[in-house]
Design an enzyme around this catalytic site. Structure first.
Site, mmCIF file in Angstrom:
data_model
loop_
_atom_site.group_PDB
_atom_site.id
_atom_site.type_symbol
_atom_site.label_atom_id
_atom_site.label_comp_id
_atom_site.label_asym_id
_atom_site.label_seq_id
_atom_site.Cartn_x
_atom_site.Cartn_y
_atom_site.Cartn_z
ATOM 1 N N LYS A 83 -5.512 -4.430 -12.414
ATOM 2 C CA LYS A 83 -5.394 -4.104 -10.992
ATOM 3 C C LYS A 83 -4.246 -3.097 -10.833
ATOM 4 C CE LYS A 83 -5.703 -6.973 -6.883
ATOM 5 N NZ LYS A 83 -5.372 -8.282 -6.332
HETATM 6 O O1 G3P Z 1 -6.260 -9.969 -2.876
HETATM 7 C C1 G3P Z 1 -5.320 -9.496 -1.957
HETATM 8 C C2 G3P Z 1 -4.871 -10.574 -1.052
HETATM 9 O O2 G3P Z 1 -4.214 -11.560 -1.784
HETATM 10 C C3 G3P Z 1 -4.001 -10.127 0.070
HETATM 11 O O3 G3P Z 1 -4.144 -11.066 1.071
HETATM 12 O O4 G3P Z 1 -3.567 -12.313 3.090
HETATM 13 O O5 G3P Z 1 -1.747 -11.323 1.640
HETATM 14 O O6 G3P Z 1 -3.187 -9.855 3.043
HETATM 15 P P1 G3P Z 1 -3.102 -11.152 2.275
#
Ligand code: G3P
Length: 216
Positions: A83
């Site tokens: 990633k």
């Molecule tokens: O895969 C990306 C994810 O973990 C981000 O999520 O909720 O931190 O925006 P969030």
């Protein structure tokens, strides 16, 4: 449609796997920092739990560093995907790793233009973040729809979309209706998707009524 678990927690991953909801796993430095143990060890354990792709994020921001880290991470297991943040140097690294047969995911994508560049660089996956766009009053679902249209209309862009930063059951339903390739979902949201108050009420009523004939 594949569903990935957005977590570095083995217990959460195992529970999703039991329900057929761990076609893959996405991690990031924030998720790994919540767990005990060292970075590589955590990834190794996840890779032995799931057969699908396990996405591991590099920490370097320059292309040489990203390539070096990517090659090292790729040695952890056959199912590791590297990633890489959406950066100029990140795209350069994607080209190099792709030429070596190492799968990559360009993450932190917030525009269709970025998704096009990632696909052209040879990214296997592109990861638009819905929830974080919604957080700043932009339409995350609109971005997903736009990237999907571009990829469908340009089959030479052989890149799969992983919808990330998914926050609500409604997001999941909309994305599934749209036909997005992959959704990566936090385990808390998988539990929310299971629940419906009318299901609970219905079970309660059936149990109550069953009492009448249990003692007959
Ligand atoms: O895969 C990306 C994810 O973990 C981000 O999520 O909720 O931190 O925006 P969030």
């Amino acid at each position: 449609m594949d569903i990935y678990v957005d977590s570095a927690n083995l217990n959460e991953i195992y529970q999703a796997k039991e329900l057929g909801l761990a076609d893959g796993v996405t991690t990031n430095p924030t998720l790994i920092a919540k767990e005990n143990g060292n970075f590589e060890e955590i990834l190794k354990n996840i890779c032995s739990e799931v057969t699908g792709p396990v996405h591991a994020e590099v920490l370097s921001l320059d292309s040489d560093g990203i390539v070096k880290e990517g090659r090292e991470l790729a040695k952890i297991a056959d199912n590791i995907v590297i990633k890489i943040p959406m950066l100029h140097d990140g795209l350069k690294a994607v080209r190099i790793l792709n030429a070596e047969g190492i799968k990559t995911n360009v993450t932190l994508v917030f525009s269709a233009g970025q998704a096009i560049l990632a696909a052209k660089a040879g990214a296997t996956y592109v990861c638009p973040f819905l929830g974080r766009l919604d957080d700043i009053c932009h339409d995350g679902l609109e971005l997903l729809s736009s990237i999907r249209t571009i990829f469908v209309n340009n089959p030479d862009l052989e890149c799969q979309i992983i919808a990330a930063s998914i926050r609500t059951p409604a997001h999941v339903v909309e994305l599934a209706s749209m036909g997005v390739d992959i959704l990566t979902v936090p385990s808390k949201l998988l539990t929310q998707l299971e629940k419906h108050p009318l299901t609970d009420l219905g079970i309660e009523q059936f149990c109550k009524d069953a009492e009448k004939f249990k003692n007959l």
